[in-house]
Design a protein around this motif. Structure first.
Motif, PDB file in Angstrom:
ATOM      1  N   UNK A   1      32.074  18.059 -19.131  1.00 20.74           N
ATOM      2  CA  UNK A   1      31.492  16.953 -19.896  1.00 20.74           C
ATOM      3  C   UNK A   1      30.347  17.428 -20.783  1.00 20.74           C
ATOM      4  N   UNK A   2      29.415  18.198 -20.189  1.00 18.75           N
ATOM      5  CA  UNK A   2      28.314  18.700 -21.021  1.00 18.75           C
ATOM      6  C   UNK A   2      28.742  19.920 -21.839  1.00 18.75           C
ATOM      7  N   UNK A   3      29.887  20.527 -21.461  1.00 17.32           N
ATOM      8  CA  UNK A   3      30.414  21.722 -22.121  1.00 17.32           C
ATOM      9  C   UNK A   3      29.347  22.820 -22.244  1.00 17.32           C
ATOM     10  N   UNK A   4      28.768  23.183 -21.091  1.00 20.55           N
ATOM     11  CA  UNK A   4      27.813  24.289 -21.018  1.00 20.55           C
ATOM     12  C   UNK A   4      28.403  25.375 -20.119  1.00 20.55           C
ATOM     13  N   UNK A   5      27.912  26.587 -20.273  1.00 21.64           N
ATOM     14  CA  UNK A   5      28.324  27.668 -19.382  1.00 21.64           C
ATOM     15  C   UNK A   5      29.777  28.056 -19.500  1.00 21.64           C
ATOM     16  N   UNK A   6      30.372  27.826 -20.671  1.00 24.23           N
ATOM     17  CA  UNK A   6      31.791  28.124 -20.861  1.00 24.23           C
ATOM     18  C   UNK A   6      32.051  29.634 -20.795  1.00 24.23           C
TER      19      UNK A   6
ATOM     20  N   UNK B   1      39.498  13.169 -18.693  1.00 24.53           N
ATOM     21  CA  UNK B   1      39.222  12.079 -19.628  1.00 24.53           C
ATOM     22  C   UNK B   1      40.320  11.038 -19.660  1.00 24.53           C
ATOM     23  N   UNK B   2      41.545  11.441 -19.317  1.00 26.48           N
ATOM     24  CA  UNK B   2      42.562  10.379 -19.307  1.00 26.48           C
ATOM     25  C   UNK B   2      42.464   9.555 -18.023  1.00 26.48           C
TER      26      UNK B   2
ATOM     27  N   UNK C   1      35.734   6.226 -19.756  1.00 28.92           N
ATOM     28  CA  UNK C   1      34.357   6.136 -20.256  1.00 28.92           C
ATOM     29  C   UNK C   1      33.918   7.423 -20.933  1.00 28.92           C
ATOM     30  N   UNK C   2      34.568   8.543 -20.556  1.00 28.68           N
ATOM     31  CA  UNK C   2      34.126   9.841 -21.057  1.00 28.68           C
ATOM     32  C   UNK C   2      34.623  10.121 -22.464  1.00 28.68           C
ATOM     33  N   UNK C   3      35.574   9.310 -22.959  1.00 27.23           N
ATOM     34  CA  UNK C   3      36.154   9.591 -24.266  1.00 27.23           C
ATOM     35  C   UNK C   3      35.172   9.192 -25.356  1.00 27.23           C
ATOM     36  N   UNK C   4      34.808  10.165 -26.197  1.00 27.90           N
ATOM     37  CA  UNK C   4      33.898   9.853 -27.300  1.00 27.90           C
ATOM     38  C   UNK C   4      34.656   9.061 -28.353  1.00 27.90           C
ATOM     39  N   UNK C   5      33.982   8.075 -28.922  1.00 26.17           N
ATOM     40  CA  UNK C   5      34.641   7.313 -29.989  1.00 26.17           C
ATOM     41  C   UNK C   5      33.857   7.474 -31.282  1.00 26.17           C
TER      42      UNK C   5
END
Lengths: 215, 393
Positions: free
Chosen positions: A28-33, A205-206, A210-214
């Motif tokens: 979700x935060x997309x860190x530490x990839x 996300x599916x 709630x996690x889907x950015x719009x």
């Protein structure tokens, strides 16, 4: 300070639980990839990596939280880095002493925990403004959230890329190779780790809209 | 035809929303519009009127690939019997039939896997079954070595459809060419099945002994494997390279059959002639540049000969022209095609790890296509602004 809240109040539990799901540092935060791509070829180093990051994160969070009133804001990044670097060196030396083989496999990536964005991110976003105990829980929670993704990715990469689990030759034992199966060489290469993380993000996300950015 | 129409009409109410098979509406719709041009009109948004719709377009592309496929089938048999040393005992039809039986399962696996996944996604996401796979499913077998195991074809097709297309929102939204995505997946996953000197001829890896002097190595492989400074002797003449009696992936060997396809695509206006011409131009230029240096035998290969080898012509005609993943602007098409040709020959000759560079060159330029379009459009805006200022002052 009269009405002390219990150690595991619902607010504190949330700090532990959120990073595992809806606020996961990787998906979700997309860190530490970067480290998620580098160390997940096999399960064993991934688990060691996950533990190392969790320990470094929790310890640095506590230390920074204790010092939060005394750190001049203008040099806070330097102070944070010093603390993280100290913890990483401790973990690195510990691994070299007690788990030399894994330490060799992880090679430079233990040292690179210093640059893991999750750790700096949590220090900045949480430890600088919260008490030591919640900071500790936040560190454990985020470390575990990072670790879970690492282990899921490593499971699929080791199983499909090498046909083993923790080095146990599963596919060979159930006789898959005899019927013409072959290990997938792409699974061992970093792009497939990225795609696996992508698939986890897709599934998550599916399930949780709630996690889907719009935008 | 009338009977079919009647059957479809009587079945239609069952597939409307809320009816018994309402969930399968998009599947029914796909079958109906495949058989008959739909009589509906677009209700909203901008749309273009044309004499043919997507399904009819795709069928033309498939037709254009048929010569390459038929030749590929014959070539499979040709090399199999040549390896066994029985070529002069076999008739034309025996040779063709052998290849037909080898290639048909690959086509079926590719279509069944891809369409199943497309139909499942169409039901879940509630949209029509897209037409794109009609072509992709035909392209995938043509760019496989004939001995590829069928389960690998299935996995690669599934990967291409799910990760290459559906993740981006379905057909028409994909960044990469799906058929090449499938091939790249196999190329990196199972390299022993996708390159080397055994995979291009059917059954070669299991033959105990082959006919004297026979080798299943591709011409590019011969150059790449040759020891430094030694010019390998190529047992094929340029005419054979043009006709396609050389080892290679199923549909890629015959430049002649591919050019027939190219003529169909250009004549119907479906494939962009600008891309095809500029890919060949780029390849030719790179060939000449390498000829200038010519420090090893591979760099001394005549520039025009490169165009006949490997998947170059196939990539130029059927892959680079994919309207979804190519550039959209007219000037962009020249740049895009030119760079594909340039890079394909560069990778082929200078990178020993990849004996063929066409696949990687096209995939790379697929990624850059939107950027090329962006700068072409920006440059046009800038030019017009300048003209406006000049006329105002």
């Amino acid at each position: 300070m009269s009405d002390r809240e219990p150690l595991f109040s619902s607010k504190n539990l949330k700090l532990l639980k959120d990073p595992l799901g809806a606020d996961n540092p990787i998906t979700v935060q997309v860190l530490g990839i970067c480290s998620a791509l580098a160390v997940t070829v096999k399960l064993e180093p991934s688990i060691v990596m996950a533990l190392s990051v969790t320990i470094v994160l929790a310890a640095s969070n506590v230390v920074i939280s204790l010092m939060r009133h005394y750190i001049p804001p203008r040099i806070r990044i330097i102070v944070q880095l010093t603390v993280i670097a100290t913890m990483v060196i401790l973990v690195d030396q510990f691994l070299k002493a007690y788990a030399y083989d894994v330490s060799k496999q992880l090679s430079v990536f233990v040292g690179l925990i210093i640059t893991n964005c999750i750790i700096m991110g949590r220090l900045e976003a949480f430890a600088l403004g919260n008490k030591p105990w919640p900071s500790f829980l936040d560190g454990i929670g985020n470390g575990a959230g990072y670790g879970i993704i690492l282990i899921i990715v490593a499971f699929f990469r080791e199983l499909l890329g090498s046909g083993t689990i923790f080095g146990f030759p599963l596919f060979e034992k159930i006789g898959l190779y005899k019927i013409g199966y072959e290990n997938n060489g792409l699974m061992i290469l970093p792009p497939m780790a990225l795609i696996t993380v992508g698939i986890i993000i897709w599934v998550q996300r599916s399930r949780n809209k709630d996690l889907i950015e719009t935008h | 035809m009338k009977g079919l129409r009647k059957l479809l009409d009587s079945a239609k109410p069952n597939f409307e929303k809320g009816a018994k098979f309402g969930k399968l509406h998009s599947l029914f719709d796909a079958l109906e519009t495949l058989a008959f041009v739909p009589n509906r009109v677009t209700k909203s948004g901008a749309h273009i009127r044309d004499a043919i719709d997507m399904k009819r377009t795709m069928i033309v592309v498939v037709l254009a690939m048929v010569p390459a496929l038929l030749f590929g089938m014959w070539n499979v048999g040709h090399f199999h019997f040549q390896a066994l040393g029985q070529l002069d005992q076999k008739t034309f039809w025996e040779i063709f039939w052998f290849g037909f039986l080898k290639v048909l399962p690959i086509i079926l696996v590719s279509y069944v896997t891809g369409l199943t996944i497309e139909i499942i996604f169409a039901q879940i996401r509630n949209h029509d079954v897209p037409e794109g796979f009609f072509v992709t499913g035909f392209l995938i077998p043509l760019i496989m070595p004939v001995d590829v195991p069928l389960w690998m074809v299935a996995i690669a097709t599934a990967f291409a459809v799910i990760i290459g297309v559906e993740v981006f929102g379905g057909a028409g939204m994909n960044i990469l060419n799906p058929a090449l995505t499938a091939r790249a997946f196999l190329f990196f996953s199972y390299p022993s099945w996708m390159s080397g000197d055994k995979v291009w001829v059917s059954g070669l890896s299991e033959m105990d002994k082959v006919a004297d002097g026979f080798t299943g190595e591709t011409i590019m492989g011969m150059y790449a494997q040759a020891p430094a400074g030694v010019t390998p002797s190529i047992p094929y003449s340029p005419l054979e390279m043009f006709l396609g009696t050389i080892p290679g992936s199923i549909g890629e060997t015959s430049t002649l059959a591919i050019l027939i396809g190219a003529a169909i695509l250009i004549w119907t206006g479906i494939g962009s002639w600008k891309i095809i011409v500029s890919v060949f131009g780029g390849g030719l230029l790179m060939g000449y540049i390498l000829n200038l240096f010519a420090v090893n035998p591979y760099m001394q290969v005549d520039a025009w000969e490169h165009l006949l080898l490997g998947g170059f012509a196939f990539g130029a005609v059927f892959m680079a022209t994919d309207p979804v993943s190519a550039t959209q602007t007219e000037r962009g098409k020249w740049i895009y095609g030119f760079l594909i040709g340039l890079l394909a020959i560069l990778i082929r000759v200078l990178n020993p790890a990849y004996p063929e560079g066409v696949m990687l060159a096209i995939l790379l330029m697929n990624v850059f296509a939107p950027l090329i379009d962006h700068y072409v459009v920006e440059a046009n805006i800038k030019k017009r602004k300048k003209r406006l200022q000049a006329s105002n002052s």
